[in-house]
Design a protein around this motif. Structure first.
Motif, PDB file in Angstrom:
ATOM      1  N   LEU A 321       0.829  -1.205   0.000  1.00 56.46           N
ATOM      2  CA  LEU A 321       0.000   0.000   0.000  1.00 56.46           C
ATOM      3  C   LEU A 321       0.862   1.252   0.000  1.00 56.46           C
ATOM      4  O   LEU A 321       0.569   2.224  -0.710  1.00 56.46           O
ATOM      5  CB  LEU A 321      -0.935  -0.001   1.212  1.00 56.46           C
ATOM      6  CG  LEU A 321      -1.838   1.229   1.357  1.00 56.46           C
ATOM      7  CD1 LEU A 321      -2.710   1.425   0.125  1.00 56.46           C
ATOM      8  CD2 LEU A 321      -2.692   1.132   2.615  1.00 56.46           C
ATOM      9  N   ARG A 322       1.917   1.221   0.781  1.00 55.22           N
ATOM     10  CA  ARG A 322       2.801   2.390   0.846  1.00 55.22           C
ATOM     11  C   ARG A 322       3.393   2.698  -0.520  1.00 55.22           C
ATOM     12  O   ARG A 322       3.413   3.860  -0.963  1.00 55.22           O
ATOM     13  CB  ARG A 322       3.908   2.139   1.870  1.00 55.22           C
ATOM     14  CG  ARG A 322       4.886   3.303   2.026  1.00 55.22           C
ATOM     15  CD  ARG A 322       5.849   3.010   3.160  1.00 55.22           C
ATOM     16  NE  ARG A 322       6.997   3.906   3.154  1.00 55.22           N
ATOM     17  CZ  ARG A 322       8.003   3.846   4.024  1.00 55.22           C
ATOM     18  NH1 ARG A 322       7.980   2.952   4.991  1.00 55.22           N
ATOM     19  NH2 ARG A 322       9.018   4.683   3.938  1.00 55.22           N
ATOM     20  N   MET A 323       3.870   1.685  -1.229  1.00 51.63           N
ATOM     21  CA  MET A 323       4.465   1.904  -2.544  1.00 51.63           C
ATOM     22  C   MET A 323       3.401   2.303  -3.576  1.00 51.63           C
ATOM     23  O   MET A 323       3.643   3.141  -4.448  1.00 51.63           O
ATOM     24  CB  MET A 323       5.197   0.646  -3.011  1.00 51.63           C
ATOM     25  CG  MET A 323       6.494   0.387  -2.251  1.00 51.63           C
ATOM     26  SD  MET A 323       7.708   1.742  -2.421  1.00 51.63           S
ATOM     27  CE  MET A 323       7.498   2.597  -0.850  1.00 51.63           C
ATOM     28  N   SER A 324       2.219   1.708  -3.464  1.00 49.62           N
ATOM     29  CA  SER A 324       1.138   2.067  -4.400  1.00 49.62           C
ATOM     30  C   SER A 324       0.746   3.534  -4.235  1.00 49.62           C
ATOM     31  O   SER A 324       0.546   4.252  -5.221  1.00 49.62           O
ATOM     32  CB  SER A 324      -0.079   1.170  -4.159  1.00 49.62           C
ATOM     33  OG  SER A 324       0.212  -0.170  -4.466  1.00 49.62           O
ATOM     34  N   LEU A 325       0.638   3.975  -3.000  1.00 51.60           N
ATOM     35  CA  LEU A 325       0.311   5.380  -2.749  1.00 51.60           C
ATOM     36  C   LEU A 325       1.426   6.295  -3.246  1.00 51.60           C
ATOM     37  O   LEU A 325       1.172   7.349  -3.838  1.00 51.60           O
ATOM     38  CB  LEU A 325       0.062   5.604  -1.263  1.00 51.60           C
ATOM     39  CG  LEU A 325      -1.274   5.079  -0.722  1.00 51.60           C
ATOM     40  CD1 LEU A 325      -1.288   5.111   0.804  1.00 51.60           C
ATOM     41  CD2 LEU A 325      -2.443   5.899  -1.267  1.00 51.60           C
ATOM     42  N   ASN A 326       2.672   5.906  -3.005  1.00 45.44           N
ATOM     43  CA  ASN A 326       3.805   6.698  -3.481  1.00 45.44           C
ATOM     44  C   ASN A 326       3.755   6.864  -4.996  1.00 45.44           C
ATOM     45  O   ASN A 326       3.890   7.984  -5.522  1.00 45.44           O
ATOM     46  CB  ASN A 326       5.119   6.026  -3.080  1.00 45.44           C
ATOM     47  CG  ASN A 326       5.679   6.564  -1.783  1.00 45.44           C
ATOM     48  OD1 ASN A 326       6.045   7.728  -1.690  1.00 45.44           O
ATOM     49  ND2 ASN A 326       5.729   5.730  -0.756  1.00 45.44           N
ATOM     50  N   GLN A 327       3.551   5.750  -5.704  1.00 42.13           N
ATOM     51  CA  GLN A 327       3.541   5.815  -7.163  1.00 42.13           C
ATOM     52  C   GLN A 327       2.361   6.629  -7.676  1.00 42.13           C
ATOM     53  O   GLN A 327       2.468   7.314  -8.702  1.00 42.13           O
ATOM     54  CB  GLN A 327       3.498   4.400  -7.744  1.00 42.13           C
ATOM     55  CG  GLN A 327       4.784   3.619  -7.502  1.00 42.13           C
ATOM     56  CD  GLN A 327       4.743   2.250  -8.149  1.00 42.13           C
ATOM     57  OE1 GLN A 327       4.600   2.137  -9.355  1.00 42.13           O
ATOM     58  NE2 GLN A 327       4.861   1.220  -7.340  1.00 42.13           N
TER      59      GLN A 327
END
Length: 636
Positions: A321-327
């Motif tokens: 989730l953290r990486m998805s939000l970042n992207q």
């Protein structure tokens, strides 16, 4: 096409006789000076169609047609245009017409000319202009008034293009204004851009591609009118060499196609929209140099902290989730900084099917709004909601499968065959499958299962639901099984809702009084600090907790207890809360202990409080049994 005031002037001259400026002025009810100005404007247009306006001292002006075929072509075009173009005759139509005209017109225009355009009085055009100004002010665009010149719009070129894009994309207010030409040009641009998208392997989602085409269309028109943006290529980050090559090649092709000049600033404008619309996470074609700045990652961490603070949902260690939000936020950062609108075609479905995920996204997005000092649109929140919905689905997938017991009278062989069939047909619903015959039922440990499926009648008491099925698992059996397994279990809600924490008639005529009364009851019943009310009030100061539908869901600013529970209070009358009146309060206290059921608790609760009929039923009945039965009804 000819403006209405030029058509009127042309009609006065079509008899082929000389007319003085005075005669024309009297007939058209304008000044002689205006007559001469309009004659020059009409002459400029007519010379393209084999026609001139002859001027003779003491005689006046006379129309002379030198090429009848060209003049007939003008008349034919005017006739077609009149058939397709409806003169605006309502206040809304006039406002939209005037918006379109001012946004696309260079220089000043007098109110008298606008009156002629729209066939209205000066007082009417003044009223319409006020409505136009209200729209333009939303984009920081203003109307300048200059005596003897008229009016024109002034504003930053980025804001003007944003305004055109918003009206063009979102509201489609420019419908009917040369619509055929617009559609033809959009199709032409789409074909050109598609060619380079394929050549340079640039990724777009469908709606982003449509928006990109529209913004290129708007920019092309503005460039043709010598209106350029003020951007530097160095302002655009996270485009690789291949994407910059796409931008440059596209600009070169558009220069040749439309005989216009794309400055570096306009290439930067194309790059800006590419960076803001691009599709991240598409797989094998992702850019190796896609950079997530530390500021973006810190924003994401704060968003996940906010979700934990408000809902007790701990996604702080969810790397996916953290990486998805970042992207997602990398292109969102560009859209917010440059105020680029984007359309979310799934917004209605997201709000209907992922109510809780959308609520979580709304709360998480307040972090972005505080940082950028800008309000996120529902479209943008909807995109973020999809990411949270996926995280919630992954969370629920780990705990929502059932354990079942299959009871069969035909022996171990048929039981195992039935087990195999259930595993094959219902693998998405089932975790453990146990089998036994009727004799073994008496000694089976039913704490291990949620349901019993049996091919024979069971006469003695079983502590879990029993579903009778056929030995051969017919289509009717499969539908019944899926109906049972597809239900959401509601037993878990009893750990949050209790009759002792339900108040059918809570006293209080103000929000503060109601909150104080509920908090005092919680302090009396539970192990919470004495400043519990202050924590709830502090959370209210950050943003109102009313949801509409006469519901509020207040909660303390931070975690203050181990257990999670809800105190429900129905008020005697609705009272003002924040954005709306409230009559039912769900005081939600989330504990600090890990709780796998918490996402499901919120999903059930949000679904209930947004159901108008259910809340009306609860207010009318005012009893705990009704509340739990409403949960049960929505679970089927």
């Amino acid at each position: 096409m000819l403006a209405s005031y030029l058509k009127d002037l042309l009609m006065c001259l079509e008899d082929g006789k000389y007319k003085t400026a005075k005669e024309l002025a009297e007939r058209l009810k304008i000044s002689e000076k205006t007559v001469r100005t309009r004659l020059k404007e009409l002459q400029f247009i007519l010379q393209k169609y084999g026609t001139v306006i002859e001027s003779k001292p003491r005689f006046g002006f006379k129309l002379i047609i030198t090429d009848i075929e060209k003049y007939n072509e003008l008349e034919r075009m005017e006739s077609e245009f009149n058939e397709k173009t409806k003169i605006p005759n309502t206040a809304e139509e006039r406002k939209n017409y005037l918006l379109a005209y001012l946004l696309n017109h260079n220089g000043f225009i007098r109110l008298e000319e606008l009156c002629d355009f729209l066939y209205v009085s000066k007082s009417t055009i003044t009223a319409v202009l006020k409505q136009v100004e209200l729209v333009l002010e939303q984009y920081r665009i203003h109307v300048e008034r200059r005596p003897n010149y008229g009016i024109r719009i002034i504003g930053n070129e980025m804001d003007i293009r944003r305004c055109l894009g918003e009206l063009f994309i979102k509201r489609n207010l420019l419908v009917g204004l040369n619509e055929e030409y617009k559609e033809k040009e959009l199709k032409k641009l789409a074909d050109i851009i598609s060619q380079y998208v394929k050549e340079f392997n640039v990724n777009f989602v469908e709606t982003a591609f449509e928006n990109f085409i529209t913004n290129v269309y708007i920019a092309r028109g503005r460039i043709a009118h010598k209106k350029n943006v003020n951007l530097e290529k160095s302002d655009i980050h996270n485009l690789n060499e291949n994407e910059w090559a796409f931008v440059i090649k596209l600009a070169e092709r558009l220069e040749r196609e439309y005989d216009i000049k794309y400055r570096d600033s306009e290439e930067a404008y194309i790059a800006l929209h590419l960076a803001g619309r691009r599709m991240v996470g598409s797989g094998e074609h992702d850019e190796v140099n896609f950079v997530i700045r530390s500021e973006i990652d810190q924003l994401v961490i704060k968003m996940l902290d906010k979700v934990f603070l408000d809902f007790g949902l701990d996604f702080r260690n969810s790397f996916d989730l953290r990486m998805s939000l970042n992207q997602h936020i990398v292109p969102l950062d560009i859209r917010l900084r440059y105020e680029l609108p984007i359309e979310n075609t799934l917004l209605i479905e997201i709000k209907d099917n992922y109510k809780f995920a959308y609520l979580v996204a709304e709360i998480a997005s307040t972090v972005l709004e505080d940082y950028y000092k800008k309000k996120l649109s529902e479209d943008e929140i909807g995109f973020i909601a999809l990411l949270f919905a996926l995280a919630l689905e992954k969370h629920n997938a780990a705990i929502d499968k059932y354990n079942i017991l299959i009871v069969c009278s035909s022996g171990k062989g048929s039981s195992r065959l039935l087990k195999y069939k259930y595993r094959q047909e219902f693998q998405d619903y089932l975790d453990q499958i146990y089998v036994c015959d009727l004799r073994e039922v008496e000694t089976f440990d039913f704490s291990k299962v949620n349901y019993v499926f049996t091919t024979i009648a069971i006469m003695h008491h079983i502590p879990v639901p029993i579903i009778e099925v056929g030995l051969f698992l017919t289509e009717k059996d499969m539908l019944n099984v899926k109906k049972v397994l597809g239900r959401k279990k509601t037993d878990f809600l009893e750990q949050y809702y209790s009759e002792n924490a339900f108040f059918e008639r809570l006293e209080g005529t103000t929000k503060e009084e109601v909150l104080m009364n509920i908090c005092n009851k919680i302090i009396k019943d539970k192990n919470v600090p004495m400043d519990f009310y202050q924590l709830v009030a502090a959370r209210e100061e950050l943003g109102t907790t009313d949801f509409g539908n006469r519901i509020a869901m207040p909660h303390p600013l931070k975690t203050v207890t181990n257990e999670s529970y809800v105190y429900v209070a129905i008020l005697n009358q609705p009272i003002p809360w924040g954005k709306s009146d409230v009559q039912v309060v769900f005081m939600t206290v989330i504990g600090n202990q890990p709780d796998l059921n918490l996402p499901k608790f919120y999903e059930f609760t949000i679904e209930l409080i947004q159901n108008k009929e259910a809340i009306q039923t609860l207010i009318e009945s005012r009893n705990f049994e009704t509340l739990m039965s409403l949960f049960q009804e929505q679970s089927v």
